[in-house]
Design a protein around this motif. Structure first.
Motif, PDB file in Angstrom:
ATOM      1  N   MET A 174       0.819  -1.322   0.074  1.00  0.00           N
ATOM      2  CA  MET A 174       0.066  -0.080   0.035  1.00  0.00           C
ATOM      3  C   MET A 174       0.773   1.157   0.034  1.00  0.00           C
ATOM      4  O   MET A 174       0.465   2.277  -0.625  1.00  0.00           O
ATOM      5  N   TYR A 175       2.104   1.151   0.376  1.00  0.00           N
ATOM      6  CA  TYR A 175       3.056   2.402   0.633  1.00  0.00           C
ATOM      7  C   TYR A 175       3.567   2.542  -0.706  1.00  0.00           C
ATOM      8  O   TYR A 175       4.255   3.896  -1.114  1.00  0.00           O
ATOM      9  N   ALA A 176       3.445   1.676  -1.731  1.00  0.00           N
ATOM     10  CA  ALA A 176       3.691   1.824  -3.107  1.00  0.00           C
ATOM     11  C   ALA A 176       2.853   2.456  -4.103  1.00  0.00           C
ATOM     12  O   ALA A 176       3.085   2.924  -5.152  1.00  0.00           O
ATOM     13  N   VAL A 177       1.609   2.560  -3.603  1.00  0.00           N
ATOM     14  CA  VAL A 177       0.511   3.380  -4.370  1.00  0.00           C
ATOM     15  C   VAL A 177       0.355   4.947  -3.925  1.00  0.00           C
ATOM     16  O   VAL A 177       0.372   5.091  -2.995  1.00  0.00           O
ATOM     17  N   PRO A 178       0.694   5.623  -4.891  1.00  0.00           N
ATOM     18  CA  PRO A 178       0.750   7.091  -4.622  1.00  0.00           C
ATOM     19  C   PRO A 178      -0.984   7.810  -3.953  1.00  0.00           C
ATOM     20  O   PRO A 178      -1.639   6.889  -4.472  1.00  0.00           O
ATOM     21  N   VAL A 179      -0.837   8.704  -3.211  1.00  0.00           N
ATOM     22  CA  VAL A 179      -1.965   8.905  -2.493  1.00  0.00           C
ATOM     23  C   VAL A 179      -2.201   7.956  -1.337  1.00  0.00           C
ATOM     24  O   VAL A 179      -2.441   8.136  -0.162  1.00  0.00           O
ATOM     25  N   LEU A 180      -2.683   6.568  -1.803  1.00  0.00           N
ATOM     26  CA  LEU A 180      -3.168   5.773  -0.867  1.00  0.00           C
ATOM     27  C   LEU A 180      -1.682   5.637   0.240  1.00  0.00           C
ATOM     28  O   LEU A 180      -1.956   5.348   1.422  1.00  0.00           O
TER      29      LEU A 180
END
Length: 394
Positions: free
Chosen positions: A337-343
Motif C-alpha cells: 500500500m505504501y507503493a501506491v501514490p496517495v494511498l
C-alpha cells in the motif's frame, strides 16, 4: 547566476498566480473543502448530543395501563406525551410532521394480558425517513430492559432465580485507548484531503505545455539558448510547487478547523501536534513532484489543449480508486500500500496518528518510488520536447 530551470519556474509561477482560474482553484480546495468537512463533523456532533440536550419526544397511547413503563421511560430522559386513542391514519399524519421519534400504542387488552402473565401487546410506530434513528433505537432498548426486568421479577415471585436465563456473562475489553481510536477514525477522514493535490497544479501543467504549444509561444522558448531538460524541469517544478503550496495550506486549515471542534462528543479526538503534521506534509512532497511530472508528461503527449485537459483529468482521478475500494474490501495495512501514490500517504498518516512505529520500508516506498516515477515521466517529457514535430504541431 540564477539556474535556468529556476528562471523558467519563476516565470511559470508568476503567470499561474496571475490566472484567476488557478487562484480560484487554490482558494476553493484549500478553504472550502476543510470548511465543508468541519461543517459535516459539527453536524455529527450536534446530532450525537441532541438526545442528551433535548431528550426524546415520544407519544404514548393507552399509557394509563402501564404506569411503571411510563415512569421507566421518563427516568431514561424520554419526554412522554400521553394521548387518547389514535387511528392508524392519525398516527401516520403525526409522524409525517417529524416532531416526535415515534408513537407507542398499547392495545386495549394490554392490562388484561399483563395481569394474566401473557405477552402484553404494544406497538411502536415510527417514520424511518426521519433523522431520529438513534433515538428510536434508544427507546427500543428501554423497552427491552423493562421487559427483562419484569420477566426477572416474575421468576423471582415463583421462586426461580433469574440467573438461569443468563448462563453466560460476557465482558468486553477494548485495548485501544480513546485517543488512539479517535485518531484512527479522524486520520481515515483526513486521508481524503490528499486527493486535491492532484488538482492544485493541473491548470499550470496543462497551460505551460499544451497551452503554450497552441499559442505558439513554446517555439519562442525553444529558440532561446536553454537546454530542453532545464525548460521541462522549470515547468515541472512550477506545477509541483503549486501542488505543495496548496496541500500545505489545506492541511494547516484543516488542522485549525478540526482542533477547534469538540470531537470527543462523538468518540473522536484530535491529538495531532504541529510537528507530526509537518512530518505528514514533508512525506507528501515526493507525491507533489510525482503528480506534477505525470501531468506535464500527459499534457505534452497530447495533440491539443482540450485533449490534454481530458487525459490529465482522467489520470488525476485514478488514485482515488484505491481510497474507495480498499476500505470497502476491509484490507489490513500491507507494505504494498505504501507503493501506491496517495494511498501511501493516507496509510502512513493513519499509522502515525494511531501511534504505530514504522520501519524504513514504508518511508522508502512512500518517498523514493514517487521520485523514481517522476524521473521517468520527466525523461519522457524531455524526449517529447526535443521533437520538432511536436513543437511545431506537424
Amino acid at each position: 547566476m540564477m539556474p535556468l530551470w529556476l528562471v523558467v519556474m519563476k516565470k511559470e509561477l508568476s503567470e499561474a498566480l496571475r490566472d484567476k482560474r488557478t487562484l480560484s482553484m487554490l482558494l476553493m480546495l484549500t478553504l472550502v473543502y476543510p470548511a465543508l468537512v468541519g461543517f459535516l463533523l459539527h453536524t455529527m456532533i450536534e446530532r450525537g448530543t441532541r438526545t442528551e440536550k433535548a431528550g426524546i419526544d415520544l407519544v404514548v397511547v393507552g399509557g394509563a395501563q402501564a404506569p411503571n413503563l411510563l415512569a421507566q421511560l421518563r427516568q431514561k430522559n424520554v419526554n412522554v406525551s400521553e394521548s387518547a386513542a389514535m387511528s392508524d391514519a392519525d398516527i401516520g399524519a403525526l409522524l409525517r410532521k417529524k416532531k416526535v421519534v415515534g408513537v407507542l400504542r398499547l392495545a386495549p387488552e394490554f392490562g388484561e394480558y399483563y395481569a394474566e402473565l401473557r405477552p402484553a401487546p404494544l406497538e411502536l410506530w415510527f417514520d424511518s425517513s426521519a433523522e431520529k434513528r438513534d433515538q428510536r433505537l434508544e427507546v427500543e432498548t428501554i423497552l427491552r430492559e423493562y421487559s427483562n426486568s419484569v420477566a426477572s421479577a416474575r421468576l423471582q415471585a415463583h421462586g426461580v432465580s433469574a440467573v438461569i436465563l443468563s448462563p453466560l456473562r460476557l465482558q468486553r475489553y477494548d485495548s485501544v485507548s480513546s485517543a488512539t481510536g479517535g485518531n484512527a477514525r479522524i486520520s481515515a477522514m483526513l486521508g481524503m484531503f490528499f486527493i486535491p493535490v492532484l488538482l492544485f497544479g493541473l491548470s499550470s501543467a496543462i497551460d505551460s505545455t499544451a497551452g503554450e504549444r497552441e499559442r505558439r509561444s513554446l517555439e519562442v522558448l525553444m529558440a532561446q539558448p536553454i537546454p530542453v531538460r532545464e525548460l521541462v524541469a522549470g515547468k515541472w517544478l512550477a506545477a509541483s510547487a503549486l501542488a505543495a503550496i496548496g496541500l500545505t495550506v489545506e492541511l494547516l486549515v484543516a488542522h485549525g478547523v478540526l482542533s477547534k471542534l469538540p470531537l470527543e462528543e462523538i468518540g473522536m479526538s484530535w491529538r495531532l501536534s504541529l510537528p507530526m503534521l509537518a512530518m505528514v506534509i514533508g512525506s507528501t512532497l515526493p507525491l507533489c513532484l510525482f503528480v506534477g511530472a505525470v501531468q506535464v508528461a500527459m499534457a505534452m503527449n497530447s495533440k491539443t489543449f482540450k485533449e490534454a485537459q481530458a487525459s490529465a483529468s482522467i489520470v488525476a482521478m485514478l488514485p482515488i480508486l484505491p481510497l474507495v475500494i480498499i476500505p470497502m474490501m476491509d484490507l489490513s495495512t500491507q507494505n504494498w500500500m505504501y507503493a501506491v501514490p496517495v494511498l501511501s500517504n493516507q496509510t502512513m498518516f493513519q499509522a502515525l496518528a494511531t501511534g504505530q512505529a514504522l520501519g524504513w520500508v514504508p518511508y522508502a516506498l512512500t518517498c523514493v518510488l514517487p521520485l523514481l516515477l517522476a524521473g521517468v515521466a520527466i525523461a519522457f517529457a524531455s524526449f517529447r520536447m526535443k521533437s520538432e514535430r511536436y513543437v511545431l504541431a506537424v
